[in-house]
Design a protein around this motif. Structure first.
Motif, short mmCIF file in Angstrom:
data_model
loop_
_atom_site.label_atom_id
_atom_site.label_comp_id
_atom_site.label_asym_id
_atom_site.label_seq_id
_atom_site.Cartn_x
_atom_site.Cartn_y
_atom_site.Cartn_z
N ILE A 225 0.85 -1.18 0.00
CA ILE A 225 0.00 0.00 0.00
C ILE A 225 0.89 1.23 0.00
O ILE A 225 2.07 1.16 0.35
N PRO A 226 0.37 2.39 -0.40
CA PRO A 226 1.19 3.61 -0.40
C PRO A 226 1.64 4.00 1.00
O PRO A 226 0.95 3.75 1.99
N ILE A 227 2.82 4.60 1.07
CA ILE A 227 3.36 5.03 2.37
C ILE A 227 2.45 6.06 3.01
O ILE A 227 2.30 6.11 4.24
N SER A 228 1.82 6.89 2.19
CA SER A 228 0.94 7.93 2.74
C SER A 228 -0.24 7.34 3.51
O SER A 228 -0.83 8.02 4.35
N ASP A 229 -0.57 6.06 3.25
CA ASP A 229 -1.70 5.45 3.94
C ASP A 229 -1.33 4.91 5.31
O ASP A 229 -2.22 4.52 6.08
N VAL A 230 -0.04 4.86 5.63
CA VAL A 230 0.36 4.32 6.94
C VAL A 230 1.08 5.35 7.79
O VAL A 230 1.42 5.08 8.93
N THR A 231 1.31 6.54 7.26
CA THR A 231 1.95 7.58 8.06
C THR A 231 0.94 8.15 9.04
O THR A 231 -0.25 8.24 8.76
N ALA A 232 1.43 8.56 10.19
CA ALA A 232 0.57 9.12 11.23
C ALA A 232 1.44 9.89 12.20
O ALA A 232 2.67 9.79 12.18
N SER A 233 0.80 10.67 13.04
CA SER A 233 1.52 11.40 14.08
C SER A 233 0.78 11.23 15.39
O SER A 233 -0.37 10.79 15.42
N GLY A 234 1.44 11.60 16.48
CA GLY A 234 0.82 11.54 17.78
C GLY A 234 0.51 10.12 18.20
O GLY A 234 1.21 9.17 17.82
N PRO A 235 -0.56 9.91 18.98
CA PRO A 235 -0.90 8.55 19.42
C PRO A 235 -1.14 7.58 18.28
O PRO A 235 -0.92 6.38 18.43
N GLY A 236 -1.59 8.10 17.11
CA GLY A 236 -1.81 7.23 15.97
C GLY A 236 -0.54 6.54 15.51
O GLY A 236 -0.58 5.40 15.04
N LEU A 237 0.61 7.21 15.62
CA LEU A 237 1.88 6.60 15.26
C LEU A 237 2.34 5.62 16.32
O LEU A 237 2.74 4.49 16.02
N ALA A 238 2.30 6.04 17.58
CA ALA A 238 2.85 5.23 18.66
C ALA A 238 2.01 4.01 18.98
O ALA A 238 2.55 2.97 19.40
N PHE A 239 0.68 4.10 18.80
CA PHE A 239 -0.19 3.03 19.27
C PHE A 239 -0.98 2.34 18.17
O PHE A 239 -1.75 1.42 18.47
N ILE A 240 -0.82 2.75 16.91
CA ILE A 240 -1.48 2.05 15.81
C ILE A 240 -0.48 1.70 14.71
O ILE A 240 -0.25 0.54 14.42
N ALA A 241 0.13 2.72 14.10
CA ALA A 241 0.99 2.49 12.93
C ALA A 241 2.24 1.69 13.30
O ALA A 241 2.56 0.69 12.65
N TYR A 242 2.96 2.13 14.31
CA TYR A 242 4.20 1.45 14.66
C TYR A 242 3.96 0.05 15.21
O TYR A 242 4.66 -0.90 14.83
N PRO A 243 2.98 -0.16 16.11
CA PRO A 243 2.70 -1.54 16.53
C PRO A 243 2.31 -2.44 15.37
O PRO A 243 2.65 -3.63 15.37
#
Length: 688
Positions: free
Chosen positions: A368-386
């Motif tokens: 999938i495109p990288i833009s669909d998995v980038t996030a910031s804040g809690p979305g990065l730490a607790f959704i995208a990165y996990p």
């Protein structure tokens, strides 16, 4: 008695704690060495924002080009205010409130305003640590609980390898939608032309459902829900750790930071090495840094850079002043501040490599495109990165490392903020709070109070969804009904409003969320808001440069470190920093309407909450001006007699060799008295 010895003795007076004449009152402590100060400052300014905000802003605002506005704000605003606050604390040996009272009683409210910001941070920031502890505990399970859909909190629309249109073939004519309760997509083609950003159909990933259904606990209802005991215990555990890190003051804080400030770097380096060796990492790094020079023409990019600098460098919170106040009088804080600023920015850039290498791998693996998995804040730490970590072999090990890093990144920032508040209160009431045992009780009261005020942030979440008429009822009604939603129809046959018990099937601009995460976001936005920080920064620089006198402050700094800092700082304090702060503030007020946006979270009460959060610290400044006017109108701008002035006859402010403000001829003590005092102090140190 020579002049050199006189100066040395007077410096020693400020380098040593001054014993309060009242019996039983303990002296004010100092850092055992300069490294404790450096690590404490690094622990405060290097935190979660370096990992989950800066990389996102970099890719969003033109990649490597974002460093241009970032550096402009850093050198024109960040470093000048950072050094000003640190030097002020070291010079006055006072916390974030009494330091301002001593140099200019009229503007004591500036210090009070910064402490209100710190109170906000102490209450809500530690909730992130509670979430991190919760994830850390679950990271020891194999498989990771957020890596599959075979859990009690998962819904029927959970798929283990989801993404935005992860299965585009499902949207072909006559495709089979049996996985969504045997609903066919035939007939959906008629409405596909209206399928835009207003309405996006999206199945849920297990990581999203773990975050939404297990951690945040979505439920049907309104307002704040029940407090969940497991998150509350995590919050309590975070406060227990924080308390024992600082309960004895800088004696414990200075030792704890040796571990808490350095351990995250080890974890970040390990994650970086692992990330860059994964397939797709190069695409992620390219996406992170690829320059887009057209972004420089967008004002939002510059505002994002300024906001990041102010938040990342912890200015206008009184924390830097408190930490600097424990330095010895002759510590070279100028050099320390430059080193810390370089370290902070370098950490932010390096963290981007660790984050986007993993994100690039995840995009490659999911196709999938990288833009669909980038996030910031809690979305990065607790959704995208996990989600990315769950794709790695030995995922539990990497998850433990990641959440340990998140925990320690936030922990030292948290307990240093508590230390700042405790220091400010102690310096306000030294005769009562510098007694044996008083410090421990004060920190315990702060911890218990903030813990209780933080419980609403770990309540369950209520979801409500506004849907426009672009989606047909015959297609969506069964989905919503089966997920426990309440559906109302408008005159055109479309869905007017849906309330969900379980994970939302649809993401759109009309999404309402209430409860703990809603309260967290509104306090995070309007508590330490850009408006408050910009106004406080503007007040600080104007008070020091135009009221106290930039030249007099330069004389104080020269007396401490032995030389005068770069004159660029003086002109930043006088002109550049205030002008940039005012311009940024005016732009934000002219373009943003955050209160109307956040009214979606809390209804009509959002505007009131936002106004109170912003106004509470700012109102302290005019209130204390009025108090100073009533208390002593003749000495509203007169510095305290306790402050050492080596050149009381020099003008306090000059500009281009022109005297703007004459000297306030008020030396601390006459030469005979000062020489006698110096001789007594040198004798006490065994110097003849």
């Amino acid at each position: 008695m020579t002049e050199e010895t006189d100066k040395r003795g007077s410096a020693e007076e400020h380098g040593q704690d001054k014993q309060d004449p009242e019996e039983g009152v303990q002296p004010r402590g100092k850092w055992a060495n300069n490294m404790e100060f450096i690590l404490s400052m690094a622990g405060e300014i290097i935190g979660l924002g370096n990992v989950w905000r800066f990389p996102y802003l970099c890719y969003k605002n033109g990649g490597g080009v974002f460093l241009i506005p970032y550096c402009v704000f850093l050198f024109c605003c960040g470093i000048p205010v950072f050094f000003l606050e640190t030097a002020l604390g070291q010079y006055t040996s006072e916390g974030g409130v009494t330091a301002w009272r001593k140099i200019c009683p009229m503007f004591e409210g500036v210090g009070i305003a910064s402490q209100v910001i710190v109170i906000y941070l102490n209450i809500y920031y530690i909730v992130v640590l509670a979430w991190a502890i919760f994830y850390l505990i679950n990271s020891f399970k194999s498989p990771l609980p957020w890596s599959s859909c075979a859990n009690p909190w998962n819904t029927d629309v959970c798929f283990s390898r989801p993404g935005l249109f992860a299965n585009p073939e499902l949207f072909n004519k006559d495709s089979n939608w049996s996985f969504l309760h045997n609903i066919s997509a035939s007939g959906y083609e008629d409405y596909y032309s209206n399928f835009n950003e207003t309405f996006l159909l999206k199945v849920s990933s297990p990581e999203e459902e773990f975050w939404e259904n297990r951690v945040l606990r979505m439920s049907h209802g309104s307002g704040l829900g029940d407090v969940h005991w497991d998150l509350a215990l995590c919050l309590l555990f975070a406060w227990v750790i924080c308390y024992f890190c600082i309960w004895k003051g800088i004696k414990t804080t200075g030792k704890v930071v040796y571990f808490t400030a350095t351990f995250p770097y080890l974890m970040l380096f390990i994650l970086f090495i692992r990330g860059v060796t994964l397939p797709g990492a190069a695409d992620g790094l390219k996406y992170y840094l690829k320059p887009n020079f057209s972004k420089l023409a967008e004002p939002n990019v510059w505002c994002d850079a300024g906001t990041q600098v102010f938040f990342s460098y912890a200015v206008c919170q009184g924390v830097l002043t408190a930490l600097g106040s424990y330095n010895k009088y002759n510590n070279n804080c100028y050099k320390d501040c430059l080193v810390l600023c370089c370290l902070n920015s370098a950490t932010s850039i390096f963290a981007g490599f660790a984050v986007f290498s993993i994100i690039g791998f995840m995009a490659h693996d999911l196709n999938i495109p990288i833009s669909d998995v980038t996030a910031s804040g809690p979305g990065l730490a607790f959704i995208a990165y996990p989600r990315a970590l769950s794709l790695l072999p030995g995922s539990s090990f990497w998850a433990v490392l990641f959440f340990l890093m998140i925990l320690f990144l936030g922990l030292d920032s948290q307990f240093v903020c508590v230390e700042s508040l405790a220091t400010a209160i102690t310096d306000l009431f030294p005769s009562r709070l510098r007694r044996p045992g008083a410090r421990e009780i004060l920190v315990l009261v702060i911890a218990v109070t903030c813990f209780l005020l933080g419980l609403p942030f770990v309540t369950e979440v209520s979801w409500m969804l506004n849907i426009s008429t672009v989606c047909p009822v015959r297609f969506l009604f069964p989905l919503i009904e089966r997920n426990g939603g309440d559906v109302g129809m408008n005159a055109n046959g479309g869905l007017l409003r849906c309330s969900f018990v379980t994970s939302p099937l649809f993401l759109m601009t009309g999404l309402h969320f209430q409860g703990g995460i809603g309260l967290f976001r509104i306090v995070d936005t309007f508590g330490p808001s850009g408006t408050s920080l910009l106004l406080i920064a503007c007040a600080e620089t104007l008070v020091v440069s135009w009221v106290y006198g930039a030249d007099r402050f330069y004389d104080n700094i020269e007396d401490m470190i032995g030389y005068r800092p770069s004159p660029v700082l003086k002109y930043c304090w006088m002109f550049v920093t205030p002008l940039i702060c005012v311009a940024t503030l005016l732009y934000n007020l002219a373009t943003d309407s955050p209160q109307s946006v956040y009214s979606e979270l809390f209804g009509s009460s959002a505007s009131t909450i936002a106004a109170l959060l912003i106004a509470t610290p700012l109102i302290c400044i005019p209130v204390y001006i009025f108090i100073a006017l009533r208390r002593d109108p003749n000495n509203m701008t007169t510095p305290s007699k306790d402050l050492r002035q080596v050149s009381p006859d020099k003008p306090v402010l000059t500009l281009c060799n022109l005297v703007i403000f004459q000297a306030q001829r008020r030396p601390n003590r006459n030469p005979e008295e000062r020489n006698t005092k110096t001789a007594e102090e040198l004798t006490s140190f065994g110097i003849d």
